[in-house]
Enzyme design. Structure first.
Site, PDB file in Angstrom:
ATOM      1  N   HIS A  98       7.527 -26.329  15.593  1.00 60.09           N
ATOM      2  CA  HIS A  98       6.240 -26.801  15.090  1.00 60.09           C
ATOM      3  C   HIS A  98       6.090 -26.453  13.597  1.00 60.09           C
ATOM      4  O   HIS A  98       5.662 -27.290  12.784  1.00 60.09           O
ATOM      5  CB  HIS A  98       5.106 -26.163  15.895  1.00 60.09           C
ATOM      6  CG  HIS A  98       3.739 -26.632  15.498  1.00 60.09           C
ATOM      7  ND1 HIS A  98       3.308 -27.921  15.718  1.00 60.09           N
ATOM      8  CD2 HIS A  98       2.722 -26.001  14.878  1.00 60.09           C
ATOM      9  CE1 HIS A  98       2.077 -28.051  15.245  1.00 60.09           C
ATOM     10  NE2 HIS A  98       1.703 -26.899  14.734  1.00 60.09           N
ATOM     11  N   ARG A 147       0.862  -1.191   0.000  1.00 65.36           N
ATOM     12  CA  ARG A 147       0.000   0.000   0.000  1.00 65.36           C
ATOM     13  C   ARG A 147       0.892   1.233   0.000  1.00 65.36           C
ATOM     14  O   ARG A 147       0.579   2.244  -0.606  1.00 65.36           O
ATOM     15  CB  ARG A 147      -0.853   0.078   1.280  1.00 65.36           C
ATOM     16  CG  ARG A 147      -2.087  -0.756   1.303  1.00 65.36           C
ATOM     17  CD  ARG A 147      -2.894  -0.443   2.572  1.00 65.36           C
ATOM     18  NE  ARG A 147      -3.777   0.707   2.416  1.00 65.36           N
ATOM     19  CZ  ARG A 147      -4.435   1.302   3.417  1.00 65.36           C
ATOM     20  NH1 ARG A 147      -4.285   0.876   4.659  1.00 65.36           N
ATOM     21  NH2 ARG A 147      -5.228   2.325   3.185  1.00 65.36           N
ATOM     22  N   ARG A 163       6.538 -27.946   7.806  1.00 65.39           N
ATOM     23  CA  ARG A 163       6.983 -27.388   6.519  1.00 65.39           C
ATOM     24  C   ARG A 163       8.280 -27.991   6.012  1.00 65.39           C
ATOM     25  O   ARG A 163       8.588 -27.840   4.823  1.00 65.39           O
ATOM     26  CB  ARG A 163       7.100 -25.869   6.639  1.00 65.39           C
ATOM     27  CG  ARG A 163       5.807 -25.172   7.059  1.00 65.39           C
ATOM     28  CD  ARG A 163       4.632 -25.541   6.178  1.00 65.39           C
ATOM     29  NE  ARG A 163       3.404 -24.856   6.603  1.00 65.39           N
ATOM     30  CZ  ARG A 163       2.226 -25.008   6.000  1.00 65.39           C
ATOM     31  NH1 ARG A 163       2.092 -25.844   4.979  1.00 65.39           N
ATOM     32  NH2 ARG A 163       1.160 -24.376   6.444  1.00 65.39           N
TER      33      ARG A 163
END
Lengths: 302, 302, 302, 302
Positions: free
Chosen positions: B218, B124, B223
């Site tokens: 975690h 933005r 991942r």
């Protein structure tokens, strides 16, 4: 509070071994590291570790490659802007880890701030020390007559003496009985996880508490406030002093836009505008309840 | 990935100024600080700051006055115990702050891990760079035939070439048009907050990401797993290497009790016990669905 | 937005089967259940479920055995007190679950509110629909000249037409190519998890989003604010209308003490007190920066 | 536990007024609403409200327009898959609100689960009732000889009698003194926020506790476990029964993949594979510590 010679030796040893680091260092914070700041009769706050400084707030806000800071003045301006406009994420980029010793009834209020990491001393696993909070005479306060949730002036004379006597005697007796129950001298000994239930809420516990700066400031806004219970406020006050040394610009912004700030409702703003124009407004014409009007008057009266 | 000379100079400057600190220092981590570890074609992971080390995990678990560590062996035993028995709070006492550059579609997966602090580069406020992820040929993979949510082998020949051509051409055109829309050369210029909507999900973004060790592990478990999408797994792999240098004992425990571990259902444990006793068990007599049975076989077959 | 006949039939079926429950029911909310409230060109907000009402806020604040409500007037007074004094936990006792369809660039802002539960439509697993946000002409706005992070007036004439043309053409081309890449017609087909990277940020996604009332109001305070980007503000506005029907007293308190309220810094309060006493204060004598002074003037000028 | 006639009347009134709702209703849960399930000597668990059921988990996982459920069998398969593969977000789409009465030392363990909403009865504001947990004879347990953090068998004879006597006498005396200190009969009366510090940790408190199903199951996994302290385990057990009626398929999956499951380390899996092939493995050849080996043997021995 008095640390044992062993504890003081441990602190001295920790402080006598500076290391080199490439990380950001806050000089104001280094001087606090490991020292126990006394709070109440046996409690303390100790800084165990920290991450970041004022510049780190700006660096994250700018998602910079390098230091991300410009002039000190420019940085302070950015920090004030971020605070004023409720940007929370850059302040989350600083972190502090404290070791706190505090009465259980204070710990129970404190833990309600959920966005923090906590390791508490386990009374299932270990035996608690014989240390109880006994208020100083000036803090043995009467129930407030106007606020169900607060205290009035200090109790005096015989009544104060009676309270003091009760707190001391009940603490001592509870702890004696705690020891008697867990003792394995001539008996099996009650499980610690059960025996602890006999201990009153003025016994001291301790924990490691780690929190980011944004959530810490939120905690301080609520707990360093005049309406907070005295026994948690003194911890908040002690931490405020630490934060002022750690991130001075952020702390100044916090004082101006949080601690010293007021939030006015739509009705209050409306009254204010009328008053500045010279109109005389009282509760009847304010659209506020008696309570809100009283709060409003406190905000605008010097 | 290629940093600009200015960026490299900023990194060099940051690394050339060691300071003294009384805090815990992880030697393995100091060597990583600020360096950009390349990931994918334009991405990277950079360690900006950290708090704690293996000893800090034990210190918090023991709520210690001093270092709180005993022998290194003793500490590693405690860390392994804590990991094995799912004690999360001591691992939360270490913290890391990373600067990550990553494609938007990877960022969208990553952000789903909510217990972390994030400052993302704002499209933005600022103009995004012309940098897009274009997969290497061996990573242009076919849709998996067996797993709706995965990929199969690499596409070949003309089909692969066509995909590559599309990704490159669409990225370039989207960015050209993005620039054309925001340009203030002879026109007002579209608001950045609107123009960004024309950019595809393979454009790179960047953020500061701060997380505690428990939540980081975690994240890595999910991942760095073989079932994670390749494009996020390479980031997780890069971070795994960093963590192994930062908190070696905790990382070894993580490998043994999380990454290399398996969780067996009640039914699987039952079958296992029967098999160890010498019984022959097949899916029919296992009480498992075909899918569970297949997963079970994978666990126990070397 | 247009739902398919099948989707409308599903909604009708859900609404045609009232059940009996002993739980608290909010009549104002029942009428919203399942209906899709249109937002932007293809988006919507749908209430899937809710828990609690105004009385439930009071019930929790009082930790009651029964309804815990007294007179409606008494309850509203308590709710206003709780809101005014930043008590957050009673408002956390209400919960709402929404189904939202929204452009990806809006979703990326939205997800930064971390204290919520989210299930997003998976573009790894499924194929996205050909639906893109194309702003209405009055929302094709220029970059703001005064605020880096905002927009000015609508673009006009040729420039607006060009922007519209680009957004439509790039959306169409990207989607055509997305389809071409995943097609298994005469080729293997690219993995969905890769193909999605070609899609621009104005494509629509959807998710289930569940949040408690306290965190929802915080979201609304930031996103229904005049400074929020238009494309997320319209979602916030739609949700505001729902909340006003669900918990009318809490919503009124929210309007008075949050949306319509202002926070004044220590310096502002000081100036204010001086002004009310009749003193003339300008920026020079205020102790504020030019920017703060401008913000202060906006607060007190009607 | 005994409710007063007034409290029972309040519950009866709440249960006698069914309303119509379009929301999802769990029949198994409706029967529990408001009833107090007794736990320990004065405690209870009461369901105050709930959101969602088994089908709602699938609906969110599928991001559906309508019910989102297919056949019941199909739904259960999906739920089992989600549980097995650690998908947490669909389970977060169900929510429960409980009213719990529990001893303070249990509350102190419970509150460590941070991802929940809590409103506790305020002892700053109100006067606590004279209700203390006094263990039944079979639960007056000795300290465990093998586990610092656990209990062994029940104490017997004189020792047990002595413990019981102490707990009763100290509870009574502390409460008498609490009342004496706050009394305003002929004296000012000590502030409640101070007087409460005299009360031991076996006094009962109560709170409203609201949590999503994913976090509730995590709580239950830890607290309904055989290693949890008995006094919190009985609360977890009571809640397990409620959950089994509320979301039966999710609860079955929880039993199979969490409560009845075991996690094996990389070393354990390696040993297992060798054992299944017929090799004899003992601790020496296992690569495990003595403690890990013992835990492994417990997993595989029936």
């Amino acid at each position: 509070m008095s640390l044992t010679p062993e504890q003081n030796a441990e602190i001295d040893e920790l402080r006598s071994n500076p290391s080199e680091t490439l990380r950001v260092v806050s000089e104001g914070m280094e001087k606090h590291l490991y020292h126990a700041i006394p709070v109440l009769d046996h409690g303390f706050v100790r800084v165990i570790d920290y991450m970041g400084d004022d510049a780190a707030i700006c660096q994250a806000a700018r998602v910079s490659y390098g230091k991300g800071t410009k002039s000190v003045q420019n940085d302070e301006g950015l920090i004030r802007y971020l605070m004023r406009h409720w940007h929370s994420t850059p302040f989350e980029m600083c972190e502090i880890k404290l070791h706190v010793k505090l009465p259980v009834f204070v710990a129970r209020q404190w833990i309600r701030h959920r966005t923090a990491n906590v390791n508490e001393y386990s009374a299932r696993y270990s035996i608690l020390d014989r240390e109880f909070y006994i208020p100083a005479p000036e803090n043995i306060a009467a129930q407030s007559a106007v606020n169900n949730q607060g205290r009035g002036g200090a109790l005096e004379g015989e009544e104060a003496a009676r309270v003091l006597e009760i707190l001391k005697a009940d603490s001592a007796r509870s702890y004696d009985n705690y020891q008697a129950m867990i003792s394995q001298d001539g008996q099996e000994g009650l499980a610690r996880e059960l025996a602890r239930m006999n201990l009153p809420a003025n016994i001291y516990t301790q924990w490691y508490w780690k929190v980011d700066l944004h959530n810490l400031l939120h905690f301080l806004r609520l707990r360093a406030d005049a309406h907070a219970q005295y026994e948690i406020r003194v911890y908040a006050d002690a931490i405020c002093n630490v934060v002022a040394d750690w991130v001075p610009a952020a702390y100044r912004a916090f004082e101006d836009y949080r601690m010293g700030a007021v939030t006015m409702s739509a009705q209050m703003v409306d009254c204010l505008r009328r008053m500045i124009k010279g109109e005389t407004v009282d509760q009847d014409t304010s659209g506020m309840s008696a309570r809100e009007w009283r709060e409003f008057k406190e905000m605008i009266d010097s």
